[in-house]
Scaffold this motif. Structure first.
Motif, short mmCIF file in Angstrom:
data_model
loop_
_atom_site.label_atom_id
_atom_site.label_comp_id
_atom_site.label_asym_id
_atom_site.label_seq_id
_atom_site.Cartn_x
_atom_site.Cartn_y
_atom_site.Cartn_z
N GLY A 70 -13.96 -55.04 -0.45
CA GLY A 70 -12.90 -55.25 -1.43
C GLY A 70 -11.73 -54.31 -1.20
N ASN A 71 -12.03 -53.04 -0.87
CA ASN A 71 -10.96 -52.07 -0.61
C ASN A 71 -10.14 -52.47 0.62
N TYR A 115 -9.64 -55.56 1.68
CA TYR A 115 -8.79 -56.68 1.26
C TYR A 115 -7.59 -56.18 0.46
N PHE A 116 -7.85 -55.23 -0.45
CA PHE A 116 -6.74 -54.73 -1.28
C PHE A 116 -5.67 -54.07 -0.42
N LYS A 117 -6.08 -53.23 0.51
CA LYS A 117 -5.12 -52.53 1.37
C LYS A 117 -4.32 -53.51 2.23
N HIS A 122 -5.21 -59.71 -2.53
CA HIS A 122 -5.74 -59.31 -3.83
C HIS A 122 -6.76 -60.29 -4.40
N ALA A 143 -9.99 -59.51 -2.78
CA ALA A 143 -10.53 -58.25 -3.30
C ALA A 143 -11.19 -58.47 -4.66
N TYR A 181 -15.06 -57.30 -5.96
CA TYR A 181 -15.32 -56.40 -7.09
C TYR A 181 -16.09 -57.12 -8.20
N ASN A 196 -10.56 -51.10 -10.17
CA ASN A 196 -9.98 -51.80 -9.02
C ASN A 196 -9.56 -53.22 -9.38
N CYS A 218 -5.86 -54.85 -9.03
CA CYS A 218 -5.61 -56.15 -8.37
C CYS A 218 -4.85 -57.09 -9.28
N ARG A 275 -1.20 -56.40 -9.56
CA ARG A 275 -0.46 -56.94 -8.42
C ARG A 275 -0.29 -58.46 -8.53
#
Length: 452
Positions: free
Chosen positions: A275-276, A278-280, A284, A287, A291, A322, A326, A329
């Protein structure tokens, strides 16, 4: 349209007429549903399994007695065809129709009301006749925002579907503007399809499919290749795309109840890492999927011992925080507030949860609530300069909002004053018309229709 005189008046003549003029539309050709077309459809296109169809219908016994009619209610009837929501004869018959077509269906009991019939309306084991008009049909919406529309070409087998984390084997054919850009057999993990260049919309449709199903997915840009497009496929930004997907096979991931707590905790670390990543990468939606898997595994777990309990709570808190980030965003502010509330229930002074909830409330124009959140952040951490800056923004927004209210009310009162002045002027300048024949003064007549 069909009239009462068009229908046979006894069982023997009904069977003869349909046998002579109709076609058997059942799969095994057992004459269970025979169709006579009375008015051809318009465009040749037919519904697919799962489509939302709109029909008008009239149901009659073979002696011509009407037992149901949508036109009498002045309202058409809607259902998802081929899903077992209506009589079997309807599913079979409507799938054979075209938009605008009018037909009559002779339905044997096993395709209609069966050996029981329908009390007070249809005797046991009785054939019935339906006149059907197919007004319209459209695909099945898989998302609330109408971003994924599905039409099923071939129905799958069984009742099992892939879940998040399942491994699926599919055949894909992607097209845009009538041009085929993707054709391949591929395996991927549900929730991680974009790692293989498969768009989010295909991934999100997987849990609705069955083994052997072939469907067409109409994807809006959000569920396709977004605002970036896909240069390697020569697809520009914000393009609708179509994927034909055949689910050849799949292996379901273990459900929460199939794993013990140790397995869940071991898997949670890897899923959080995914997930991290994907977020970076700015992915989103993907991610969020990761989560949410952790939350679904651990939210009902208690654990044994302080160390295990702390590990569970850390995963839950981190996942909700998290998720809130997401959703910020993604501009889904209600989801931000909901996930922050989950954290605050467990840790009422969680600085990040309070700050992110304040951000969401500020973006929802809930300035007073947002300011309260940022003030609470400062109580937890007086050196948080970002929260102090947000409080200034909230104060400015509240002041701006009050000024706008003052202008609105000032304009409203000015209009009232101008209207009152006009009423008074009428009474002074035209005294000859001051009273009406019924004895009411004009000014009272004017005010009679006004509420204060």
């Amino acid at each position: 349209m069909t009239t009462d005189q068009d229908l046979p008046m006894d069982g023997q003549s009904a069977t003869a007429v349909f046998a002579a003029k109709g076609i058997d539309v059942t799969t095994n050709k057992d004459h269970g549903v025979i169709k006579v077309v009375k008015h051809e459809g318009r465009d040749g296109d037919q519904p697919m399994i799962g489509d939302r169809v709109t029909v008008h219908y009239t149901g009659k016994l073979l002696n011509g007695k009407k037992f149901d009619c949508s036109r009498d209610r002045k309202e058409p009837f809607c259902f998802n065809v081929g899903k077992g929501q209506v009589l079997k004869a309807w599913d079979i018959g409507v799938l054979s129709m075209q938009r605008g077509e009018v037909c009559t269906l002779l339905c044997q009991p096993e395709y209609a009301y069966g050996p029981a019939g329908n009390p007070d309306k249809i005797p046991p084991s009785t054939p019935v006749v339906f006149e059907m008009e197919l007004l319209n049909f459209e695909g099945e919406m898989l998302t609330d925002d109408s971003g994924i529309l599905r039409r099923i070409k071939v129905k799958g087998d069984g009742y099992s579907n892939p879940n998040d984390g399942a491994t699926v084997d599919v055949h894909l054919e992607g097209s845009c503007g009538g041009r085929l850009f993707d054709c391949r057999d591929i395996s991927f993990i549900v929730g991680e399809a974009e790692d293989k260049g498969v768009p989010l919309g295909v991934d999100r449709a997987m849990d609705k499919m069955q083994k052997g199903e072939c469907c067409i997915l109409y994807l809006k840009p959000k569920y396709g290749f977004g605002s970036e497009g896909k240069p390697e496929y020569k697809i520009g930004p914000d393009k609708d795309i179509i994927y034909e997907v055949t689910l050849k096979d799949f292996q379901r991931a273990k459900e929460s109840w199939e794993m013990d707590l140790k397995q869940k905790l071991d898997l949670a670390a890897g899923v959080k890492h995914k997930g991290n990543q994907y977020f970076k990468a700015g992915r989103h939606h993907q991610a969020v999927i990761q989560y949410q898997r952790i939350v679904s595994w651990l939210e009902m777990e208690c654990g044994t011992g302080i160390e295990q309990q702390k590990k569970i709570q850390d995963f839950i808190l981190t996942s909700h925080l998290n998720l809130a980030l997401c959703f910020l965003r993604l501009k889904e502010y209600s989801q931000v507030v909901e996930n922050c509330n989950k954290v605050i229930e467990l840790d009422e002074n969680n600085e990040k949860a309070l700050y992110r909830r304040g951000e969401a409330r500020l973006l929802r124009n809930e300035f007073t609530l947002a300011m309260a959140d940022f003030q609470q952040v400062l109580q937890v951490n007086p050196s948080n300069r970002a929260a102090r800056a947000q409080i200034s923004i909230c104060q400015s927004k509240i002041k701006e909002h009050h000024e706008q209210d003052k202008k609105t009310y000032a304009n409203m009162f000015q209009k009232f004053a101008e209207r009152d002045a006009k009423v008074c002027k009428l009474t002074v300048l035209d005294p000859s018309q001051q009273y009406q024949p019924n004895g009411l003064p004009n000014v009272l007549m004017l005010f009679a229709g006004t509420l204060y």
